[in-house]
Write a protein that holds these residues in place. Structure first.
Motif, mmCIF file in Angstrom:
data_model
loop_
_atom_site.group_PDB
_atom_site.id
_atom_site.type_symbol
_atom_site.label_atom_id
_atom_site.label_comp_id
_atom_site.label_asym_id
_atom_site.label_seq_id
_atom_site.Cartn_x
_atom_site.Cartn_y
_atom_site.Cartn_z
ATOM 1 N N GLN A 176 29.070 31.906 33.147
ATOM 2 C CA GLN A 176 27.400 32.441 33.693
ATOM 3 C C GLN A 176 28.492 33.167 35.693
ATOM 4 O OE1 GLN A 176 24.939 31.588 33.187
ATOM 5 N NE2 GLN A 176 26.108 32.068 31.330
ATOM 6 N N ILE A 177 28.582 33.821 36.338
ATOM 7 C CA ILE A 177 29.250 34.189 37.406
ATOM 8 C C ILE A 177 27.859 34.715 38.116
ATOM 9 C CG2 ILE A 177 31.327 33.625 36.885
ATOM 10 C CD1 ILE A 177 31.758 36.248 36.367
ATOM 11 N N ARG A 178 27.814 35.125 39.638
ATOM 12 C CA ARG A 178 27.715 36.155 39.837
ATOM 13 C C ARG A 178 27.520 37.534 39.475
ATOM 14 N NH1 ARG A 178 28.431 35.861 46.556
ATOM 15 N NH2 ARG A 178 26.944 37.660 46.575
ATOM 16 N N PRO A 179 26.458 38.456 39.188
ATOM 17 C CA PRO A 179 26.404 40.221 38.445
ATOM 18 C C PRO A 179 28.125 40.960 39.200
ATOM 19 C CG PRO A 179 24.093 39.350 39.247
ATOM 20 C CD PRO A 179 25.439 38.291 40.236
ATOM 21 N N LYS A 180 28.142 40.930 40.654
ATOM 22 C CA LYS A 180 28.974 41.483 41.515
ATOM 23 C C LYS A 180 30.448 40.429 40.497
ATOM 24 C CE LYS A 180 31.335 42.791 46.125
ATOM 25 N NZ LYS A 180 31.034 42.050 47.331
ATOM 26 N N ALA A 194 31.243 39.138 37.776
ATOM 27 C CA ALA A 194 31.327 39.870 36.915
ATOM 28 C C ALA A 194 31.683 41.219 36.780
ATOM 29 C CB ALA A 194 29.743 39.593 35.354
ATOM 30 N N ALA A 195 31.437 42.568 37.611
ATOM 31 C CA ALA A 195 31.505 43.348 37.531
ATOM 32 C C ALA A 195 32.811 43.703 38.011
ATOM 33 C CB ALA A 195 30.957 43.822 38.257
ATOM 34 N N THR A 196 33.498 42.505 38.876
ATOM 35 C CA THR A 196 35.179 42.916 39.406
ATOM 36 C C THR A 196 35.805 42.348 37.815
ATOM 37 O OG1 THR A 196 34.669 42.638 41.203
ATOM 38 C CG2 THR A 196 36.680 42.296 40.814
ATOM 39 N N TYR A 197 35.596 41.506 37.244
ATOM 40 C CA TYR A 197 36.174 41.006 36.056
ATOM 41 C C TYR A 197 36.222 41.760 35.049
ATOM 42 C CZ TYR A 197 36.527 35.851 37.594
ATOM 43 O OH TYR A 197 36.709 34.674 37.730
ATOM 44 N N TYR A 198 34.502 42.350 34.487
ATOM 45 C CA TYR A 198 35.053 43.293 33.506
ATOM 46 C C TYR A 198 36.023 44.987 34.073
ATOM 47 C CZ TYR A 198 33.852 44.978 28.666
ATOM 48 O OH TYR A 198 33.291 45.895 27.931
ATOM 49 N N SER A 199 36.489 45.180 35.160
ATOM 50 C CA SER A 199 37.031 46.360 35.579
ATOM 51 C C SER A 199 37.770 46.028 35.399
ATOM 52 C CB SER A 199 36.299 46.689 36.591
ATOM 53 O OG SER A 199 37.256 47.742 37.313
ATOM 54 N N VAL A 200 38.738 44.458 35.115
ATOM 55 C CA VAL A 200 39.416 44.467 35.830
ATOM 56 C C VAL A 200 40.613 44.099 34.691
ATOM 57 C CG1 VAL A 200 41.733 42.423 36.586
ATOM 58 C CG2 VAL A 200 40.302 43.226 37.687
ATOM 59 N N ILE A 238 23.120 44.969 48.680
ATOM 60 C CA ILE A 238 22.063 45.000 47.363
ATOM 61 C C ILE A 238 22.772 44.546 46.175
ATOM 62 C CG2 ILE A 238 24.916 46.345 46.700
ATOM 63 C CD1 ILE A 238 21.860 48.203 46.203
ATOM 64 N N HIS A 239 23.689 43.547 46.336
ATOM 65 C CA HIS A 239 23.208 42.529 45.128
ATOM 66 C C HIS A 239 22.325 41.112 45.359
ATOM 67 C CE1 HIS A 239 27.255 43.899 43.931
ATOM 68 N NE2 HIS A 239 27.868 43.871 45.724
ATOM 69 N N GLY A 240 21.102 41.755 46.277
ATOM 70 C CA GLY A 240 20.231 41.033 46.429
ATOM 71 C C GLY A 240 19.940 39.831 48.258
ATOM 72 N N PRO A 241 19.400 38.802 48.156
ATOM 73 C CA PRO A 241 19.476 38.365 49.461
ATOM 74 C C PRO A 241 20.870 37.592 49.770
ATOM 75 C CG PRO A 241 18.043 37.389 47.808
ATOM 76 C CD PRO A 241 18.465 38.129 47.057
ATOM 77 N N LEU A 242 21.543 37.345 51.161
ATOM 78 C CA LEU A 242 22.495 36.984 51.212
ATOM 79 C C LEU A 242 22.205 35.643 51.410
ATOM 80 C CD1 LEU A 242 22.735 39.307 54.946
ATOM 81 C CD2 LEU A 242 23.709 39.406 52.657
ATOM 82 N N LYS A 243 23.687 35.636 50.820
ATOM 83 C CA LYS A 243 23.531 34.118 50.466
ATOM 84 C C LYS A 243 24.117 33.297 51.662
ATOM 85 C CE LYS A 243 23.274 34.869 46.306
ATOM 86 N NZ LYS A 243 22.323 34.193 45.329
#
Length: 266
Positions: free
Chosen positions: A15-19, A21-27, A151-156
């Motif tokens: 349960q993490i942000r898409p960005k 998650a993409a970093t984790y999977y790439s690594v 690009i990942h959505g509204p700024l947090k």
């Protein structure tokens, strides 16, 4: 259970942000899977983890270790194994080296065959890559750029939501930064270096650091101040010239008048 089976089940369910998650999977796919996929999860030892981390650059190694620790933590919680061989592996020491940047006046003289407009835009407005990628013509109104999303959505962050003066041509950004990175790489800088160019432009234009903090979207004023306190070698000579100019304009006799003032240039 094979490590690869457990790892991929865990990564999909995080349960993490898409960005993130993409970093984790790439690594995982690039550094972890090739080294550990054939091992049984329970057979992986501390030395296996160290062998994965050791050859990597410090920042990459730290991220890879974080992914491994997450995988084993979740594996324990799910009952796939009893212990984490990554738990006692030390995080690589990261050296923070100030990024090199190119001042705007020099950027304007350089050759950028395909992305000149985009590069100048980033250097003159200080947007992060994700913010620039999400920008549209509708976000530019009344001489200002309204930055409310990436690009990942509204700024947090509240600090990230801001407006900056619109001062150069805007073109929609390419979906991937790869080609632009290549053009900048010729001069030894990165896309993020252009934010430092913008900060330096604000500094040399006399913009106060607290205003610069808002324009750059920094939540911590210390980050902006850290960039503001960087300087180029020619600024040292410029400081000396400014002091002498101020003394000359004052035209007041005093301990530094006459021969004493000339001593400053010797």
């Amino acid at each position: 259970m094979k490590f690869a089976v457990a790892a991929e089940l865990i990564l999909v369910g995080l349960q993490i942000r898409p960005k993130t998650a993409a970093t984790y999977y790439s690594v995982y796919r690039r550094y972890i899977y090739p080294a550990l996929h054939h091992h049984e999860l329970a057979d992986i030892k501390r030395e296996h983890i160290q062998a994965v981390i050791k050859p990597l650059p410090p920042q990459t190694g730290a991220t890879t270790l974080a992914v491994l620790k997450t995988i084993f933590r979740e594996a324990i919680d799910n009952g796939y194994c009893e212990n984490s061989p990554a738990a006692t592996v030390r995080r690589p020491k990261i050296q923070v080296i100030p990024r090199k940047f190119i001042p705007l006046d020099e950027i304007l003289e350089l050759e950028f065959p395909k992305f000149r407009t985009h590069i100048i835009f980033l250097a003159m407005h200080g947007l992060r890559w994700g913010e620039a990628l999400a920008l549209t013509e509708e976000d530019i109104q009344d001489g200002r750029i309204h930055i409310t999303k990436s690009i990942h959505g509204p700024l947090k962050s509240r600090a990230g939501i801001r407006t900056v003066p619109h001062v150069s041509e805007f073109k929609i950004f390419p979906r991937t930064p790869k080609a632009m990175r290549k053009e900048l790489g010729v001069y030894g800088v990165h896309i993020h270096s252009l934010r430092h160019t913008y900060a330096y432009l604000l500094k040399t234009s006399g913009v106060h650091v607290t205003t610069a903090q808002k324009l750059m979207g920094h939540a911590d004023p210390g980050v902006t101040l850290g960039i503001y306190t960087r300087f180029r070698d020619d600024e040292i000579d410029g400081a000396g010239a400014s002091i002498l100019e101020a003394l000359a304009k004052s035209q007041k006799p005093g301990p530094l008048s006459g021969d004493r003032a000339s001593d400053l240039t010797s």
